[in-house]
Design a protein around this motif. Structure first.
Motif, PDB file in Angstrom:
ATOM      1  N   GLU A 193       0.844  -1.191   0.000  1.00 51.70           N
ATOM      2  CA  GLU A 193       0.000   0.000   0.000  1.00 51.70           C
ATOM      3  C   GLU A 193       0.881   1.243   0.000  1.00 51.70           C
ATOM      4  OE1 GLU A 193      -2.089  -0.589   3.697  1.00 51.70           O
ATOM      5  OE2 GLU A 193      -0.711   0.693   4.806  1.00 51.70           O
ATOM      6  N   ALA A 194       0.352   2.341  -0.534  1.00 50.19           N
ATOM      7  CA  ALA A 194       1.044   3.629  -0.477  1.00 50.19           C
ATOM      8  C   ALA A 194       0.718   4.277   0.860  1.00 50.19           C
ATOM      9  CB  ALA A 194       0.591   4.517  -1.620  1.00 50.19           C
ATOM     10  N   ILE A 195       1.714   4.939   1.435  1.00 49.28           N
ATOM     11  CA  ILE A 195       1.513   5.593   2.716  1.00 49.28           C
ATOM     12  C   ILE A 195       2.256   6.928   2.694  1.00 49.28           C
ATOM     13  CG2 ILE A 195       3.460   4.386   3.802  1.00 49.28           C
ATOM     14  CD1 ILE A 195       1.824   4.320   6.386  1.00 49.28           C
ATOM     15  N   ASN A 196       1.640   7.965   3.253  1.00 50.76           N
ATOM     16  CA  ASN A 196       2.236   9.305   3.265  1.00 50.76           C
ATOM     17  C   ASN A 196       2.376   9.766   4.706  1.00 50.76           C
ATOM     18  OD1 ASN A 196       2.137  12.395   3.226  1.00 50.76           O
ATOM     19  ND2 ASN A 196       2.427  11.915   1.063  1.00 50.76           N
ATOM     20  N   ILE A 197       3.580  10.139   5.097  1.00 47.25           N
ATOM     21  CA  ILE A 197       3.846  10.627   6.448  1.00 47.25           C
ATOM     22  C   ILE A 197       4.586  11.951   6.339  1.00 47.25           C
ATOM     23  CG2 ILE A 197       5.051  10.190   8.631  1.00 47.25           C
ATOM     24  CD1 ILE A 197       4.671   7.207   8.132  1.00 47.25           C
ATOM     25  N   ASP A 198       3.985  12.994   6.878  1.00 48.75           N
ATOM     26  CA  ASP A 198       4.585  14.337   6.853  1.00 48.75           C
ATOM     27  C   ASP A 198       4.971  14.765   5.446  1.00 48.75           C
ATOM     28  OD1 ASP A 198       4.306  14.600   9.604  1.00 48.75           O
ATOM     29  OD2 ASP A 198       6.280  13.739  10.007  1.00 48.75           O
ATOM     30  N   GLY A 199       4.131  14.402   4.469  1.00 51.81           N
ATOM     31  CA  GLY A 199       4.360  14.819   3.095  1.00 51.81           C
ATOM     32  C   GLY A 199       5.303  13.949   2.298  1.00 51.81           C
ATOM     33  N   ALA A 200       5.908  12.937   2.940  1.00 51.30           N
ATOM     34  CA  ALA A 200       6.832  12.036   2.246  1.00 51.30           C
ATOM     35  C   ALA A 200       6.118  10.743   1.871  1.00 51.30           C
ATOM     36  CB  ALA A 200       8.035  11.729   3.126  1.00 51.30           C
ATOM     37  N   SER A 201       6.473  10.194   0.717  1.00 59.36           N
ATOM     38  CA  SER A 201       5.820   8.985   0.212  1.00 59.36           C
ATOM     39  C   SER A 201       6.613   7.737   0.589  1.00 59.36           C
ATOM     40  CB  SER A 201       5.689   9.048  -1.310  1.00 59.36           C
ATOM     41  OG  SER A 201       4.837  10.104  -1.687  1.00 59.36           O
ATOM     42  N   TYR A 202       5.895   6.719   1.054  1.00 58.38           N
ATOM     43  CA  TYR A 202       6.478   5.425   1.404  1.00 58.38           C
ATOM     44  C   TYR A 202       5.554   4.335   0.894  1.00 58.38           C
ATOM     45  CZ  TYR A 202       8.903   8.395   4.817  1.00 58.38           C
ATOM     46  OH  TYR A 202       9.643   9.381   5.426  1.00 58.38           O
ATOM     47  N   GLU A 203       6.011   3.082   1.021  1.00 57.88           N
ATOM     48  CA  GLU A 203       5.143   1.935   0.807  1.00 57.88           C
ATOM     49  C   GLU A 203       5.187   1.062   2.051  1.00 57.88           C
ATOM     50  OE1 GLU A 203       6.876   0.178  -2.676  1.00 57.88           O
ATOM     51  OE2 GLU A 203       8.306  -1.033  -1.529  1.00 57.88           O
ATOM     52  N   ALA A 204       4.150   0.282   2.249  1.00 60.28           N
ATOM     53  CA  ALA A 204       4.094  -0.628   3.397  1.00 60.28           C
ATOM     54  C   ALA A 204       3.539  -1.956   2.928  1.00 60.28           C
ATOM     55  CB  ALA A 204       3.224  -0.043   4.507  1.00 60.28           C
ATOM     56  N   PHE A 205       4.042  -3.052   3.522  1.00 61.92           N
ATOM     57  CA  PHE A 205       3.648  -4.387   3.100  1.00 61.92           C
ATOM     58  C   PHE A 205       3.774  -5.347   4.280  1.00 61.92           C
ATOM     59  CE2 PHE A 205       7.951  -3.264   1.845  1.00 61.92           C
ATOM     60  CZ  PHE A 205       8.711  -4.219   2.507  1.00 61.92           C
ATOM     61  N   TYR A 206       3.082  -6.485   4.173  1.00 64.65           N
ATOM     62  CA  TYR A 206       3.100  -7.471   5.253  1.00 64.65           C
ATOM     63  C   TYR A 206       4.506  -8.013   5.480  1.00 64.65           C
ATOM     64  CZ  TYR A 206      -1.948  -7.751   4.362  1.00 64.65           C
ATOM     65  OH  TYR A 206      -3.270  -7.466   4.167  1.00 64.65           O
ATOM     66  N   THR A 207       4.891  -8.149   6.744  1.00 62.91           N
ATOM     67  CA  THR A 207       6.078  -8.906   7.132  1.00 62.91           C
ATOM     68  C   THR A 207       5.746  -9.704   8.387  1.00 62.91           C
ATOM     69  OG1 THR A 207       6.945  -7.016   8.379  1.00 62.91           O
ATOM     70  CG2 THR A 207       7.785  -7.332   6.137  1.00 62.91           C
ATOM     71  N   SER A 208       6.495 -10.751   8.612  1.00 62.57           N
ATOM     72  CA  SER A 208       6.196 -11.698   9.683  1.00 62.57           C
ATOM     73  C   SER A 208       6.587 -11.167  11.058  1.00 62.57           C
ATOM     74  CB  SER A 208       6.945 -13.005   9.420  1.00 62.57           C
ATOM     75  OG  SER A 208       6.836 -13.882  10.511  1.00 62.57           O
ATOM     76  N   GLY A 209       5.776 -11.508  12.048  1.00 63.37           N
ATOM     77  CA  GLY A 209       6.155 -11.347  13.445  1.00 63.37           C
ATOM     78  C   GLY A 209       5.827 -10.032  14.111  1.00 63.37           C
ATOM     79  N   GLY A 210       5.512  -8.995  13.332  1.00 63.18           N
ATOM     80  CA  GLY A 210       5.336  -7.670  13.915  1.00 63.18           C
ATOM     81  C   GLY A 210       4.172  -7.540  14.879  1.00 63.18           C
ATOM     82  N   LEU A 211       3.162  -8.405  14.736  1.00 63.68           N
ATOM     83  CA  LEU A 211       1.983  -8.324  15.604  1.00 63.68           C
ATOM     84  C   LEU A 211       2.180  -9.027  16.942  1.00 63.68           C
ATOM     85  CD1 LEU A 211      -1.050  -8.886  13.213  1.00 63.68           C
ATOM     86  CD2 LEU A 211      -0.399  -6.782  14.365  1.00 63.68           C
ATOM     87  N   GLY A 212       3.222  -9.838  17.062  1.00 64.31           N
ATOM     88  CA  GLY A 212       3.366 -10.588  18.301  1.00 64.31           C
ATOM     89  C   GLY A 212       2.162 -11.487  18.532  1.00 64.31           C
ATOM     90  N   THR A 213       1.512 -11.338  19.677  1.00 63.36           N
ATOM     91  CA  THR A 213       0.364 -12.178  20.039  1.00 63.36           C
ATOM     92  C   THR A 213      -0.976 -11.456  19.859  1.00 63.36           C
ATOM     93  OG1 THR A 213       0.648 -11.470  22.349  1.00 63.36           O
ATOM     94  CG2 THR A 213       1.694 -13.537  21.683  1.00 63.36           C
ATOM     95  N   MET A 214      -0.982 -10.357  19.121  1.00 66.04           N
ATOM     96  CA  MET A 214      -2.193  -9.538  19.063  1.00 66.04           C
ATOM     97  C   MET A 214      -3.364 -10.222  18.374  1.00 66.04           C
ATOM     98  SD  MET A 214      -0.855  -5.630  18.607  1.00 66.04           S
ATOM     99  CE  MET A 214      -2.452  -4.909  19.018  1.00 66.04           C
ATOM    100  N   CYS A 215      -3.093 -11.085  17.383  1.00 67.92           N
ATOM    101  CA  CYS A 215      -4.210 -11.779  16.728  1.00 67.92           C
ATOM    102  C   CYS A 215      -4.952 -12.666  17.707  1.00 67.92           C
ATOM    103  CB  CYS A 215      -3.708 -12.583  15.530  1.00 67.92           C
ATOM    104  SG  CYS A 215      -3.331 -11.569  14.090  1.00 67.92           S
ATOM    105  N   GLU A 216      -4.223 -13.326  18.572  1.00 71.15           N
ATOM    106  CA  GLU A 216      -4.856 -14.141  19.609  1.00 71.15           C
ATOM    107  C   GLU A 216      -5.672 -13.277  20.554  1.00 71.15           C
ATOM    108  OE1 GLU A 216      -3.375 -16.326  23.674  1.00 71.15           O
ATOM    109  OE2 GLU A 216      -2.102 -16.535  21.908  1.00 71.15           O
TER     110      GLU A 216
END
Length: 353
Positions: A193-216
Motif C-alpha cells: 500500500e502507499a503511505i504518506n507521512i509528513d508529506g513524504a511517500s512510502y510503501e508498506a507491506f506485510y512482514t512476519s512477526g510484527g503483531l506478536g500475540t495480538m491476533c490471539e
C-alpha cells in the motif's frame, strides 16, 4: 526482585540495552568476543560461547534476569535455561516459532517470560492497544513501522541498521492478520500500500512477526488487524524478485550475505512508528492515530542510531516495569497488555515522549 541482569549479545542494540540497564541494575554483558567501542562501557563484559549449555547454566544462575539481544535462532536454549532456573527472561525476537516455544515454557514458569520486547513486535503493539482501548466496539487496528536510512540511495532505498538475519526472516515467513473478522496467514511482501507521512511517500507491506500475540488477543473483537513494514517506494518489488523469482528464500545465508555486502550500515537513520485504531464511541465512528518519527539520539555523550535506541528503550522499559512490580512477576507477558502510559512513566520509556 531484579538486581543483577545478564545481557547477551553486544552488538549496537545489546550494548545500549546493557548501558541503559546499568543505570538501575548491576549488569554483565556477554558476547563471543569483547566489543570494541571508542568509549568505555558502564558494565562488566565477559566473553564466551552462548551455545555452550554448561557455561550458560553457570552464568545465568548468577543473575536475577537474562536479556537476549542475540539472533532469534539462539533464544530457545537461553530461554530454556532461564525457565529451568526461575530467572526472568526478556528478548527482542520477531520469530513466531521461537515465541511459541517460549509461550509453552511460560505455562510452568516461576518467573517472567517476555519475548518480543523490541520495536515491532514490542512497543508498536503497546501503542496499538493503547489507541484501541477507548472504543466501545472496535472496527480495526493497523500498525506500521519502518527502520530506514535517512538518506536512501539506489533502487532498493535501504541500508541495514539491524540484524540482516532478522530482516530476511520476516520477509520470508508468513505473517498473521485478522481480515473480515477472520484470523489468517498472509504472505509477507504482499498487501503493498502507499503511505504518506509528513508529506513524504512510502510503501508498506506485510512482514512476519510484527503483531506478536495480538491476533490471539483480538480475535473475535475486531474486523481488521494487521501489521506492515514501511519502506521507500520500490523496495517491495525488488525483494519479491530476489526472494521468490530468484528462489533465494531457499538459501537464507546467501541472501543475507548479498544484502549486507550491497547495503552496508549507516549512522543516520530514521524510525517511523505509525498506528491507527477505528471504532465506535458514544454511537459515533471515531479514529485514533499515533505517528512518530524517531531520529538518532545522544545518550550519555554517545550517538545512537534511531533503530538502536527505540529497540533498546522498549525492552529496558519493560524490565524496569517488572522490577518495579508494575507487571506480573511470572508467566508470559503480552506486549499489548502493557500500559503505554505506564511505560512512558519509566526512566527509559520516557525517551518516547
Amino acid at each position: 526482585m531484579i538486581k543483577k541482569v545478564l545481557t547477551l549479545g553486544l552488538g549496537k542494540v545489546g550494548t545500549l540495552v546493557g548501558s541503559l540497564l546499568s543505570k538501575q541494575f548491576e549488569v554483565t554483558g556477554m558476547d563471543k568476543q569483547a566489543p570494541h567501542y571508542s568509549f568505555d562501557l558502564p558494565f562488566k563484559v565477559v566473553t564466551g560461547d552462548v551455545t555452550d549449555i554448561q557455561l550458560m547454566e553457570k552464568i545465568i544462575s548468577e543473575h536475577d534476569a537474562v536479556v537476549s539481544a542475540l539472533p532469534y535462532f539462539l533464544n530457545k536454549a537461553i530461554a530454556t535455561i532461564a525457565h529451568k532456573q526461575g530467572k526472568h527472561y526478556f528478548d527482542l525476537t520477531e520469530d513466531v516459532e521461537t515465541t511459541n516455544y517460549i509461550i509453552g515454557l511460560s505455562e510452568t514458569a516461576t518467573s517472567v517470560m517476555a519475548p518480543q520486547c523490541g520495536l515491532a513486535p514490542g512497543i508498536i503493539g503497546i501503542i496499538g492497544a493503547h489507541l484501541a482501548k477507548d472504543f466501545e466496539k472496535l472496527r480495526s487496528i493497523e500498525m506500521r513501522v519502518g527502520a530506514l536510512p535517512k538518506y536512501p540511495n539506489g533502487e532498493m532505498g535501504y541500508s541495514f541498521t539491524w540484524s540482516a538475519a532478522g530482516v530476511v526472516n520476516e520477509y520470508i515467513n508468513d505473517a498473521e492478520a485478522i481480515h473480515n473478522g477472520r484470523r489468517k496467514q498472509v504472505i509477507s511482501l504482499q498487501g503493498k500500500e502507499a503511505i504518506n507521512i509528513d508529506g513524504a511517500s512510502y510503501e508498506a507491506f506485510y512482514t512476519s512477526g510484527g503483531l506478536g500475540t495480538m491476533c490471539e488477543t483480538y480475535e473475535g473483537k475486531v474486523d481488521k488487524l494487521d501489521y506492515k513494514t514501511i519502506r521507500y517506494p520500490g523496495h517491495c518489488d525488488l525483494m519479491n524478485f530476489l526472494i521468490h523469482e530468484l528462489h533465494m528464500k531457499d538459501n537464507k545465508q546467501q541472501l543475507e550475505d548479498i544484502l549486507k555486502n550491497a547495503k552496508p550500515e549507516v549512522q543516520e537513520d530514521v524510525v517511523l512508528i505509525y498506528a491507527v485504531a477505528e471504532g465506535w464511541k458514544d454511537g459515533q465512528m471515531k479514529r485514533n492515530e499515533y505517528c512518530k518519527s524517531c531520529a538518532p539520539m545522544v545518550i550519555d555523550g554517545q550517538h545512537w542510531r534511531a533503530i538502536s535506541w527505540t529497540t533498546a528503550a522498549s525492552l529496558v522499559a519493560v524490565v524496569e516495569m517488572v522490577a518495579a512490580g508494575a507487571l506480573p512477576s511470572k508467566g508470559f507477558i503480552k506486549q499489548e497488555e502493557i500500559s503505554f502510559d505506564a511505560l512512558l512513566a519509566t526512566q527509559t520509556g520516557s525517551f518516547f515522549k
